[in-house]
Design a protein around this motif. Structure first.
Motif, PDB file in Angstrom:
ATOM      1  N   SER A 161       8.015  -2.385  12.101  1.00 20.11           N
ATOM      2  CA  SER A 161       8.312  -1.273  12.996  1.00 20.11           C
ATOM      3  C   SER A 161       8.634  -1.748  14.404  1.00 20.11           C
ATOM      4  N   LEU A 218       6.701   3.293  18.396  1.00 18.29           N
ATOM      5  CA  LEU A 218       5.247   3.431  18.235  1.00 18.29           C
ATOM      6  C   LEU A 218       4.509   3.511  19.568  1.00 18.29           C
ATOM      7  N   ALA A 226      -2.659   8.129  16.614  1.00 19.57           N
ATOM      8  CA  ALA A 226      -1.763   7.067  16.164  1.00 19.57           C
ATOM      9  C   ALA A 226      -2.511   5.743  16.056  1.00 19.57           C
ATOM     10  N   LEU A 247      -2.733   3.450  12.772  1.00 22.31           N
ATOM     11  CA  LEU A 247      -2.282   2.061  12.759  1.00 22.31           C
ATOM     12  C   LEU A 247      -3.380   1.139  12.237  1.00 22.31           C
ATOM     13  N   LEU A 267      -3.368   1.550   8.552  1.00 18.40           N
ATOM     14  CA  LEU A 267      -2.192   0.892   7.981  1.00 18.40           C
ATOM     15  C   LEU A 267      -2.402  -0.613   7.884  1.00 18.40           C
ATOM     16  N   LEU A 321       3.747   6.813  11.804  1.00 15.30           N
ATOM     17  CA  LEU A 321       2.585   6.121  11.233  1.00 15.30           C
ATOM     18  C   LEU A 321       1.995   6.903  10.059  1.00 15.30           C
TER      19      LEU A 321
END
Length: 275
Positions: free
Chosen positions: A10, A16, A53, A57, A60, A262
């Motif tokens: 990304s 982001l 976010a 993250l 993720l 995300l």
């Protein structure tokens, strides 16, 4: 049988993470979310993402190989402190440097330099053209990044649109691409791509699914190379109404778009894990 592996490449700035200026363009005061500062430079906070976010993250990073993918130089990238597990890999300088545990892979960088030497006009020619044609009344800085590409920092409201168009045509004829992002105009060699570095990392990690996101012209090749890609509702690609197969154009703008991207990454990783 090993679990499927997903690689997520990304873009960072205006995808982001967001500067104060980028926040002001897209975030109404009445509905402003809680923010986390992810970049400080010279004791000043520079870039942010929402707290939600940041949580996404972190999630993720536990389920995928997350690869920050940026046009920033290595030094500029290293100012960023993203939440979650420290990424093993990062792509800097638009693909010119592939970092492994924070160190540039010399073989990769050597192969990039070899391509640039034969496939496009030399850096000095482009730098000299910018110096000769850009008006000091609207240029604030001339910069050479990692001896790979050049960019200008400009006063956007004074920047002549026609000059940018003429520069794009001039650069195209010499194997270079021009991208206007916020207050910066980039001139980047066409062989210098984020997509090539992402493909190399997919090969190294054995990834069976690649996901990507980005907002600028310099992200188009990355999005097209991934199995699935997302672009926010702002930026060069949105302004051009750019799309391609397997690309989702999101309506969200600003930090809300970063959050949505995300969420989409996490959802896709969860779907891959259940296969």
């Amino acid at each position: 049988m090993s679990a499927p592996k997903t690689l997520v490449a990304s873009d960072l700035d205006r995808t982001l993470i967001y500067s104060s200026a980028a926040l002001a363009l897209t975030m109404p005061d009445a509905r402003a979310p809680r923010l986390l500062c992810v970049e400080v430079h010279e004791s000043k906070p520079l870039s942010y993402m929402t707290e939600t976010a940041a949580t996404l993250l972190t999630e993720l990073g536990d389920t995928a190989v997350f690869v920050p993918t940026t046009t920033r130089t290595r030094k500029q990238y290293q100012r960023i402190n993203l939440p979650g597990p420290a990424p093993k890999y990062a792509i800097c300088a638009n693909g010119g440097h592939l970092l492994v545990d924070g160190v540039s892979d010399p073989d990769w960088h050597g192969s990039v330099m070899a391509r640039l030497a034969t496939e496009c006009a030399p850096l000095d020619e482009v730098r000299e053209h910018l110096a000769a044609t850009a008006d000091p009344s609207w240029v604030r800085k001339h910069r050479v990044a990692e001896d790979l590409f050049v960019y200008l920092v400009v006063e956007r409201e004074l920047l002549p649109e026609e000059w940018v168009k003429e520069l794009a045509v001039w650069a195209e004829n010499r194997g270079w691409t021009v991208s206007l992002q916020g207050r910066k105009i980039y001139a980047v060699p066409k062989p210098l791509t984020k997509s090539a570095a992402m493909r190399e990392l997919a090969r190294r990690t054995g990834a069976t699914l690649t996901l990507a996101a980005g907002d600028s012209l310099l992200d188009a090749d990355l999005l097209q190379a991934a199995d699935r890609g997302w672009r926010p509702g702002h930026g060069e690609l949105a302004e051009a109404d750019w799309t391609a197969p397997a690309i989702t154009a999101l309506p969200e703008r600003g930090v809300a778009a970063g959050e949505r991207i995300l969420r989409e990454f996490v959802k896709a990783c969860d779907g891959q894990a259940s296969i």
